[in-house]
Design a protein around this motif. Structure first.
Motif, PDB file in Angstrom:
ATOM      1  N   LEU A   1     -10.581 -77.306  -9.168  1.00  0.00           N
ATOM      2  CA  LEU A   1      -9.860 -77.982  -8.088  1.00  0.00           C
ATOM      3  C   LEU A   1      -9.187 -79.258  -8.586  1.00  0.00           C
ATOM      4  N   ASP A   2      -7.997 -79.518  -8.071  1.00  0.00           N
ATOM      5  CA  ASP A   2      -7.350 -80.809  -8.317  1.00  0.00           C
ATOM      6  C   ASP A   2      -7.283 -81.628  -7.028  1.00  0.00           C
ATOM      7  N   ILE A   3      -8.128 -81.265  -6.053  1.00  0.00           N
ATOM      8  CA  ILE A   3      -8.270 -81.989  -4.791  1.00  0.00           C
ATOM      9  C   ILE A   3      -9.752 -82.278  -4.588  1.00  0.00           C
ATOM     10  N   PRO A   4     -10.100 -83.239  -3.732  1.00  0.00           N
ATOM     11  CA  PRO A   4     -11.517 -83.591  -3.571  1.00  0.00           C
ATOM     12  C   PRO A   4     -12.350 -82.444  -2.990  1.00  0.00           C
ATOM     13  N   LEU A   5     -13.588 -82.355  -3.458  1.00  0.00           N
ATOM     14  CA  LEU A   5     -14.565 -81.409  -2.917  1.00  0.00           C
ATOM     15  C   LEU A   5     -15.666 -82.213  -2.241  1.00  0.00           C
ATOM     16  N   PHE A   6     -15.775 -82.061  -0.926  1.00  0.00           N
ATOM     17  CA  PHE A   6     -16.791 -82.757  -0.139  1.00  0.00           C
ATOM     18  C   PHE A   6     -17.905 -81.766   0.193  1.00  0.00           C
ATOM     19  N   ILE A   7     -19.144 -82.230   0.137  1.00  0.00           N
ATOM     20  CA  ILE A   7     -20.274 -81.356   0.428  1.00  0.00           C
ATOM     21  C   ILE A   7     -21.147 -82.018   1.484  1.00  0.00           C
ATOM     22  N   GLY A   8     -21.343 -81.313   2.612  1.00  0.00           N
ATOM     23  CA  GLY A   8     -22.172 -81.806   3.692  1.00  0.00           C
ATOM     24  C   GLY A   8     -23.377 -80.921   3.913  1.00  0.00           C
ATOM     25  N   GLY A   9     -24.282 -81.373   4.762  1.00  0.00           N
ATOM     26  CA  GLY A   9     -25.490 -80.616   5.037  1.00  0.00           C
ATOM     27  C   GLY A   9     -26.693 -81.213   4.327  1.00  0.00           C
ATOM     28  N   GLN A  10     -27.853 -80.640   4.580  1.00  0.00           N
ATOM     29  CA  GLN A  10     -29.096 -81.183   4.047  1.00  0.00           C
ATOM     30  C   GLN A  10     -29.135 -81.171   2.518  1.00  0.00           C
ATOM     31  N   TYR A  11     -28.528 -80.160   1.915  1.00  0.00           N
ATOM     32  CA  TYR A  11     -28.512 -80.103   0.445  1.00  0.00           C
ATOM     33  C   TYR A  11     -27.751 -81.293  -0.135  1.00  0.00           C
ATOM     34  N   ALA A  12     -26.721 -81.762   0.578  1.00  0.00           N
ATOM     35  CA  ALA A  12     -25.967 -82.921   0.108  1.00  0.00           C
ATOM     36  C   ALA A  12     -26.781 -84.204   0.195  1.00  0.00           C
TER      37      ALA A  12
END
Length: 301
Positions: free
Chosen positions: A256-267
């Motif tokens: 990816l050349d764009i941001p990767l956001f990660i949500g949820g309990q694992y984050a």
């Protein structure tokens, strides 16, 4: 020199504050909370002061106050009353009890009436936080206490999917903000948390390309190119498979050349590792997550 005032139509105010137009009109009609300017054709125009007031109101609502108490405290010049609850029973407990009764009787008409009444007075993120999420938690914890406990949970989740899906579809078409992809990786089948976040996100002006749960991460780069997306959001409420952690996620971050956001309990539990790998962990709370996402988009993280 006098600064020229800025005025915003109701659609723009809804995107800025996350409060939908129906609720803004209700606050004006029922409580006199807002007094927007009117164009010659009758359309509402809101000032910067109006927007600050709306944001102050939503802060107090998110702390658990009822709209009537917020109005009283503001009219009395006592916004410091944040956090004080009604002397009588908690209004959210009352609404939860009413909806639980309807769920127990599998009464969709009464459930719909209760849900729509509360949505008419409160922003969707307040409703999700103080009403819907506690209801889901209660049903998930108490299903053994009733002969129809599992059926009640299925009934309510099926109802929510319909309501959230319809709201998301309508709001997404009206949004003009940054476009982001939202999905869960392969093996992740929990959808409601993602839908609750999505509804809040589009109410704050984001445009979402919804791919849903159990999505192979290997296809996301092509989807991002096809949609000109400005970022990707992964919902990860459970621990992903070893293949996702060791192969698919690193490959996606590298491609990816764009941001990767990660949500949820694992984050939350793996925030340090995710950040070190090049992703942006945003946690489980929708509003702070949205602030982190907008900051990440602005900085090009």
């Amino acid at each position: 020199m006098e600064t020229q005032a800025h005025y915003y139509p109701i659609r723009n105010v809804a995107e800025i504050t996350g409060v939908n137009p129906v609720t803004l009109r209700a606050w004006e009609r029922r409580y006199g909370l807002l007094q927007p300017h009117r164009t010659d054709s009758g359309h509402r125009l809101y000032s910067d002061d109006d927007i600050r007031l709306i944001q102050q109101v939503t802060t107090l609502l998110n702390e658990g106050q009822s709209i009537s108490q917020v109005v009283r405290s503001l009219k009395q010049g006592a916004p410091e009353a944040a956090g004080i609850r009604e002397d009588n029973a908690d209004i959210w407990e009352t609404h939860r009890a009413r909806m639980l009764e309807a769920i127990g009787r599998f009464d969709e008409r009464t459930l719909e009436q209760a849900y729509q009444e509360i949505l008419g007075l409160y922003p969707i993120d307040t409703v999700n936080t103080l009403l819907i999420r506690p209801l889901l938690q209660h049903l998930g914890n108490c299903w053994k206490q009733s002969d129809t406990g599992i059926a009640q949970e299925h009934f309510f989740t099926a109802y929510l999917r319909k309501k959230l899906g319809a709201r998301l579809h309508h709001s997404n078409l009206q949004s003009h903000g940054p476009r982001l992809i939202l999905c869960s990786p392969s093996g992740e089948h929990h959808e409601l948390g993602m839908l609750l976040f999505a509804v809040t996100a589009v109410s704050h002006g984001l445009r979402l390309v919804m791919l849903g749960p159990d999505m192979p991460l290997s296809e996301l780069t092509a989807v991002a190119d096809a949609t000109a997306a400005e970022g990707v959001i992964l919902s990860m409420s459970t621990r992903p498979s070893k293949k996702v952690v060791e192969q698919e996620l690193p490959a996606l971050i590298g491609a990816l050349d764009i941001p990767l956001f990660i949500g949820g309990q694992y984050a939350v539990t793996h925030a340090r590792e995710l950040a070190a790998a090049g992703a942006v962990p945003v946690g489980t709370d929708a509003l702070p997550a949205l602030r982190s996402i907008r900051a990440g988009l602005h900085s090009g993280t």
